[in-house]
Design a protein around this motif. Structure first.
Motif, short mmCIF file in Angstrom:
data_model
loop_
_atom_site.label_atom_id
_atom_site.label_comp_id
_atom_site.label_asym_id
_atom_site.label_seq_id
_atom_site.Cartn_x
_atom_site.Cartn_y
_atom_site.Cartn_z
N PRO A 58 0.59 -1.14 -0.17
CA PRO A 58 0.01 0.31 -0.12
C PRO A 58 0.37 1.08 0.23
O PRO A 58 0.33 2.28 -0.66
N TYR A 59 1.90 1.14 0.55
CA TYR A 59 2.85 2.61 0.83
C TYR A 59 3.69 2.79 -0.43
O TYR A 59 3.95 3.59 -1.21
N LEU A 60 3.66 1.47 -1.02
CA LEU A 60 4.69 1.70 -2.65
C LEU A 60 3.59 2.08 -3.70
O LEU A 60 4.33 3.02 -4.02
N LEU A 61 3.16 1.39 -3.63
CA LEU A 61 1.47 1.76 -4.53
C LEU A 61 0.86 3.36 -4.25
O LEU A 61 1.23 4.05 -5.50
N SER A 62 1.12 4.41 -2.93
CA SER A 62 0.44 5.31 -2.87
C SER A 62 1.40 6.69 -2.92
O SER A 62 0.80 7.42 -3.95
N SER A 63 2.97 5.69 -2.41
CA SER A 63 3.52 6.64 -2.89
C SER A 63 4.00 7.39 -4.37
O SER A 63 4.06 8.79 -4.64
N LEU A 64 4.03 6.47 -4.99
CA LEU A 64 4.31 6.12 -6.46
C LEU A 64 3.29 7.00 -6.83
O LEU A 64 3.74 8.36 -8.57
N MET A 65 2.43 6.38 -7.14
CA MET A 65 1.19 7.02 -7.46
C MET A 65 1.25 9.01 -7.21
O MET A 65 0.64 9.61 -7.86
N HIS A 66 1.12 8.91 -6.29
CA HIS A 66 0.50 10.56 -5.65
C HIS A 66 2.26 11.06 -6.03
O HIS A 66 1.50 12.00 -6.20
N SER A 67 2.93 10.50 -5.79
CA SER A 67 4.30 11.73 -6.34
C SER A 67 4.31 12.37 -7.60
O SER A 67 4.68 12.73 -7.90
#
Length: 230
Positions: A58-67
């Protein structure tokens, strides 16, 4: 002005490494004393290992998509032109270091496996890189495919109208993942105790040399990769 960390928080931050080291020593001692009976702690160690992974994807996905999603297409292209060369060079160095590390770790005879990639062949390479089924990639822990999936969607979000709500949700997921990770880290002494007690109690003497070689090689390779190459 941000609040100063509480005395309890400072105490936890200072003592957590010592608690983990104590848990490791006690776990090894328990395994040596109780032998195979220490295997009753295996479910606790497995549960802790699974908890460590709860917030990773969840952190990996959300961090990349958000950034990536909050960038404009123009800014994204400027960053790509400015940084593609060192980025590709770092990827090549990383893959070379991983290849050398994998080559340096010998294969273990069954049933004791020292490598997480045992049993996989080159036919899985495309599945590791191309996220044709992102849910299967998440289930199988195919990290490269998950990263490619997040990058594709993060770039697709750029310039879309009314995407701020989605970006806010992704940022909330990222922050929640960090918070969950902080909860799990507090249980590290118990998890390390259970894992090492089970390992020390069930590993055979003829396996210790291979296990020690694997651990030392992995730690040295990870240190070189994390502190020098990257």
């Amino acid at each position: 002005m941000p609040e100063a960390p509480s005395k309890e928080a400072r105490h936890l931050a200072v003592n957590l490494p010592e608690k983990i080291a104590l848990g490791a020593v006690l776990g090894i001692a328990a395994g040596v004393v109780f032998g195979e009976r220490a295997s009753v702690l295996q479910p606790i160690g497995d549960a802790y290992g699974a908890m460590l992974q709860i917030a990773v994807f969840p952190y990996l996905l959300s961090s990349l998509m958000h950034s990536l999603g909050r960038l404009s297409p123009v800014m994204s292209r400027q960053l790509l032109r400015a940084g593609w060369a060192p980025f590709v060079a770092l990827w090549l160095l990383t893959f070379a270091a991983i290849g050398m590390l994998a080559y340096g770790i010998p294969s273990a005879p069954p049933p004791f496996s020292l490598t997480a990639s045992a049993g996989r062949d080159q036919s899985h390479l495309m599945q590791l890189l191309i996220p044709s089924n992102p849910f299967a990639a998440l289930r199988e822990n195919y990290v490269p495919a998950v990263v490619v999936f997040a990058i594709i969607y993060g770039v697709a979000f750029q310039g879309m109208a009314k995407n701020q709500t989605l970006l806010d949700i992704l940022e909330a997921i990222k922050l929640a993942s960090v918070k969950i990770w902080s909860w799990v880290v507090k249980l590290a002494p118990i998890g390390v105790f259970a894992l090492l007690a089970d390992t020390a109690g069930t590993v055979r003497l003829d396996q210790l040399a291979g296990l020690a070689f694997y651990v030392v090689t992995y730690l040295v390779g990870a240190a070189i990769l994390g502190l020098i190459v990257v």
